[in-house]
Each structure stands twice: as structure tokens, then as C-alpha cells.
Design a protein around this motif. Sequence first.
Motif, PDB file in Angstrom:
ATOM      1  N   THR A 143      17.202  49.086  44.003  1.00 17.10           N
ATOM      2  CA  THR A 143      18.121  50.215  43.893  1.00 17.10           C
ATOM      3  C   THR A 143      17.361  51.488  43.519  1.00 17.10           C
ATOM      4  O   THR A 143      17.621  52.570  44.072  1.00 17.10           O
ATOM      5  N   TYR A 167      36.944  54.313  40.328  1.00 14.95           N
ATOM      6  CA  TYR A 167      35.574  54.240  40.846  1.00 14.95           C
ATOM      7  C   TYR A 167      34.584  54.827  39.832  1.00 14.95           C
ATOM      8  O   TYR A 167      33.540  54.226  39.538  1.00 14.95           O
ATOM      9  N   ILE A 207      31.387  52.954  37.988  1.00 10.57           N
ATOM     10  CA  ILE A 207      30.031  53.483  38.177  1.00 10.57           C
ATOM     11  C   ILE A 207      29.427  53.887  36.839  1.00 10.57           C
ATOM     12  O   ILE A 207      28.248  53.624  36.549  1.00 10.57           O
ATOM     13  N   GLN A 251      28.461  51.003  34.739  1.00 11.64           N
ATOM     14  CA  GLN A 251      27.177  50.528  35.241  1.00 11.64           C
ATOM     15  C   GLN A 251      26.038  51.375  34.667  1.00 11.64           C
ATOM     16  O   GLN A 251      25.032  50.837  34.187  1.00 11.64           O
ATOM     17  N   SER A 292      25.861  50.089  46.248  1.00  9.43           N
ATOM     18  CA  SER A 292      27.056  49.251  46.065  1.00  9.43           C
ATOM     19  C   SER A 292      26.704  47.772  46.135  1.00  9.43           C
ATOM     20  O   SER A 292      27.160  46.959  45.331  1.00  9.43           O
ATOM     21  N   SER A 315      24.171  47.066  42.800  1.00  8.32           N
ATOM     22  CA  SER A 315      24.679  47.307  41.447  1.00  8.32           C
ATOM     23  C   SER A 315      25.990  46.589  41.166  1.00  8.32           C
ATOM     24  O   SER A 315      26.255  46.204  40.030  1.00  8.32           O
ATOM     25  N   GLY A 316      26.823  46.395  42.165  1.00 10.35           N
ATOM     26  CA  GLY A 316      28.099  45.716  41.948  1.00 10.35           C
ATOM     27  C   GLY A 316      27.921  44.315  41.408  1.00 10.35           C
ATOM     28  O   GLY A 316      28.619  43.872  40.511  1.00 10.35           O
ATOM     29  N   ILE A 334      31.144  42.423  48.534  1.00 13.67           N
ATOM     30  CA  ILE A 334      30.536  43.751  48.611  1.00 13.67           C
ATOM     31  C   ILE A 334      29.933  44.001  49.993  1.00 13.67           C
ATOM     32  O   ILE A 334      30.110  45.083  50.574  1.00 13.67           O
ATOM     33  N   SER A 344      31.166  46.786  52.669  1.00 14.87           N
ATOM     34  CA  SER A 344      30.206  47.826  53.055  1.00 14.87           C
ATOM     35  C   SER A 344      29.956  47.850  54.559  1.00 14.87           C
ATOM     36  O   SER A 344      29.765  48.912  55.148  1.00 14.87           O
ATOM     37  N   THR A 372      34.194  49.623  46.779  1.00 11.95           N
ATOM     38  CA  THR A 372      33.324  48.460  46.990  1.00 11.95           C
ATOM     39  C   THR A 372      32.815  47.884  45.676  1.00 11.95           C
ATOM     40  O   THR A 372      32.911  46.681  45.420  1.00 11.95           O
ATOM     41  N   ILE A 373      32.248  48.730  44.827  1.00  7.75           N
ATOM     42  CA  ILE A 373      31.711  48.254  43.551  1.00  7.75           C
ATOM     43  C   ILE A 373      32.822  47.712  42.652  1.00  7.75           C
ATOM     44  O   ILE A 373      32.625  46.749  41.905  1.00  7.75           O
ATOM     45  N   THR A 408      32.766  43.770  41.551  1.00  7.19           N
ATOM     46  CA  THR A 408      32.699  43.474  40.113  1.00  7.19           C
ATOM     47  C   THR A 408      33.885  42.625  39.675  1.00  7.19           C
ATOM     48  O   THR A 408      33.727  41.641  38.938  1.00  7.19           O
TER      49      THR A 408
END
Length: 495
Positions: free
Chosen positions: A128, A238, A242, A245, A410, A413-414, A445, A449, A471-472, A476
Motif C-alpha cells: 500500500t 466511508y 478510512i 484505519q 481498498s 487496507s480493508g 473487496i 473493486s 468497498t473498505i 471490514t
Amino acid sequence: MNLPIIDLAIFLIYMLAIVGFGISFSFRKRNSNDFTTGGGRLPSWAIGMSIFATFVSSISFLALPGNAYLSNWNGFVFSLSIPLAALIAVKYFVPLYRKLNSESAYFYLEQRFGLWARIYASICYLLTQLARMGTILYLLALPMNALFGWSIPMIIIITGISVIIYSMMGGIEAVIWTDAIQGIVLIAGALACLLVIFIEIPGGPSEVFMIAESSDKFSLGSFELDFTTSTFWMILIYGLFINLQNFGIDQNYVQRYISAKTEKEAIKSTWLGSLLYVPVSLIFFFIGTALFAFYQAQPDLLPESLSGMENADKVFPYFIVSQLPTGITGLLIASIFAAGMSSVSTSVNSSATVILSDHFKKYIQPNPSEKTSMRVLWISSLAMGIASILVGLAFNGVASALDAWWALASIFSGGILGLFLLGLIVQNTTSKQAAIAVLAGVLVIIWMSLSALIFTGELEPFQNPLHSNMTIVMGTVTIFILGFVLGAIGNKKKA
């Protein structure tokens, strides 16, 4: 368009001063702990400014005004979620990392689920960061190329090398102190720009508000409970995920928590960095709105090539070089580079820390000497920096580097965020159950995506119906709920 000598001189002096200041930290006697955590002696205000500067990359500096110019303040809702995420961080995550006695954010996952979880999370993090650094370097080069004709590869390489030099030689102390300076420069540049707009627009500040109000520029978006479009609630949720995270599992932030002198200082720095971003992001959105009013009132000042809404991101850089007084232009260009350099330097240092702690010490040499540890940190910093330059160069000519970055971020990290929350909240989930949940979450995810590319024609009903930003969130939630259910079933069988 040629940059006046004075502005070019201000910009170059700034770049040289930042690199020189960062290098100055290399003359201190340091060990690996100093390199990764600053010896736990850094003041909270500097750490807070560093957190803020890391948050504001060159993407934010250019994209937020462009977003407000193009539409409204819907994107600002993302900033409104930050205080809640910061509250959760200071209540749960900061104390956790301070007690673990490890410079790695992913040491906890090994304790909770085993080595596979630490390896998975740390590799995802490194991938990432490579994508993030490359994207920032590339997007930083685009407006400079469009305005001055500077070579995109040249900008990427020079900026990347500059960051590598001071972050590799000075460690996290150099990163945090240069971030603090760059955060101040960034804020000063944004305020100077807004002041000039107010002064130069016919009718003064009231004209900005009148034009913006009539065009509904201050709207935060629809308040309908709809997650297929960019509504207020979609952006808020969202943003919460984020920012959880960022503050909860991102090595960039975790190292800053550990760098503070005490837990109380770490909490203060977290609040400073997070709460400072909210008003500053508001300034960036207001700049975009003010630019819309400025060029609505004086349309002859905007070239026809930039008048289309598809060029919204280029309007702010054009204003900087065409309307700002000599000297202020150089400051603003320095601000743009400051935003990018602070984010990249942070990623270089944190990635080197992850390579040493999560990989070198785990597979190669469990108890390396200080000399060996420092050598690994230097080589890792250099390698990640060079790799980020190559990624930035690879993005050259890509239709949308930002879309590519969002998709990669996404996917990686998700999965990590879901695993962390599962470990913290659900105590009875086993390592095997967590692995199954992560696999399911990552598949969700990937589907969300890439489904638009895979399911076409007759298969179109199988495409992701939600907004891409969800998505994330869905990834999650999938990991968390499935992990919880599997843990509950396992406990029931034992009983």
C-alpha cells in the motif's frame, strides 16, 4: 509559462533548506530506536504537526480545491468523521500500542492470531505504501508539468531523491521535524492564497459568498440514506472507516504514538494532528469555492483550455502562477511540494521500520546488533524510496493514477482493518477462523473493486451496486461479522 526568478529562487531555497535540515539530524549519535521512534523524546506539538502534515498529501492540497470548484462541499463530510475516529484512537489504540513495547503496529496481530496475521498485514502495508508514494510523486508532478513544462520524470526523480536523502539519514526525528515545518508552510500558503482571492475579486469577500450561495456551492450533499451515490451519510461512514484505519492500524501514525514521551503526550499529539486537519481542509474547500466565484466574476482571466469542468484540478495551480504576487507564488509551490514530501518521507521511514521489525528480525536475524539494525534501516529506506520513484514513473501516462491508488488501497487496507477490529473486540475468534474471515473479506473487496470490469453485458446484474467508497466498509464489516459468527459457532460446539 515561465516561473519568475524570485519565485523559483524561493522554491529552490526551500527545497535545499528542508533537505539540509533533515540531514542535520544524521550528525547526532543514534541507534535503531532513535531512527524508528526518536528515542521517545519528541514533543507532542511537533508530533501533532507531523500527523497533520502526513494527512495532507499533495493529493489533498490539489484535489480538495478542485473538488469544491467542480461541485460542492460534499467531500468535506469526510473531515467531519475525523474527531470520532480520533476519539476511538486515543481511547483504545494509543494505550494499546504504548503498552506493547514494539515499534511495529502489527506485533499485536501476531500475539492475537499468530505469525501469519503479522506477515499478512505488514506485506499489505508495504504494498500500500509503495502505491501511495508513487501516486503522490506522480500527481505532484502533473500540475508542474502542465504549468511550467517541467519534465514529469525529472520532478518525480528529484523530489523522490530529496525525500530519500533526509528520511534515510535523519530517521524519524528528521521526518517529524521537517513535517512540522512543512505543515506550517502549507497552512501559511493556503491562507495567503485565500487572502489574495478576497482582495482581488471585484466586490470583495461578500461577492464570493453571494456567487457561491447562488450556485449551491456550500451544500454537504444529499441527506438521503443512499449508499449508491455520494450522499452525506455515505461519505461520513466511508470517512469513519478510512480514519479508523489511519489512526488505528497505520504504521505511520503508530510510530508517532510511540515517539511521544508519555501516553498523555501521545494523546495530545493525536488530538492536535486530527483536529487541525478539520479547519485546514475547510480552508482548502473554501479556496475551491472562492476560485469558482473569482472566475465567475472575471471569466476573461481563465484560459479557454481550463474553462471546462474536466480541468477543475488545474484551476488552483493556474491561479497560483497567474494571480498571486511574486514571492507568494514561490511559497505556494513550496507548499504543494511540502505536502507531498511530508507524506512520502513518513512512508519511507515507517516502511523501513516494518521491514526491520516484521521481516528481518522474524526470518533472518532475531537479535541483530545495532550496527546491523541501522544498516537494514538505511538499505530499506533507500530501497523503498527508489521503488516509490519507479512506481511514480510507471504511473506516467496512466488514465487515472488516483483511481488505481484507491482500488489498491481498498483491497489491502480493508482486510487489515477488519482483522484488527476482530482481534480487539471479539475475544473468542481463533486464528483459523480469523484467516477464513479475512479471506472472505478480501474476496468481497476484490469483487466490489473489479466487478464493473469483470461482469459486463448479460452479467451486469452481478456488478457492485454500492458506491466504490463503500468497498473498505463492506470488506471490514464482512471480516468482523464472519469472524464473530465463526467464533460463536466454535464456542457453541465446545459447550
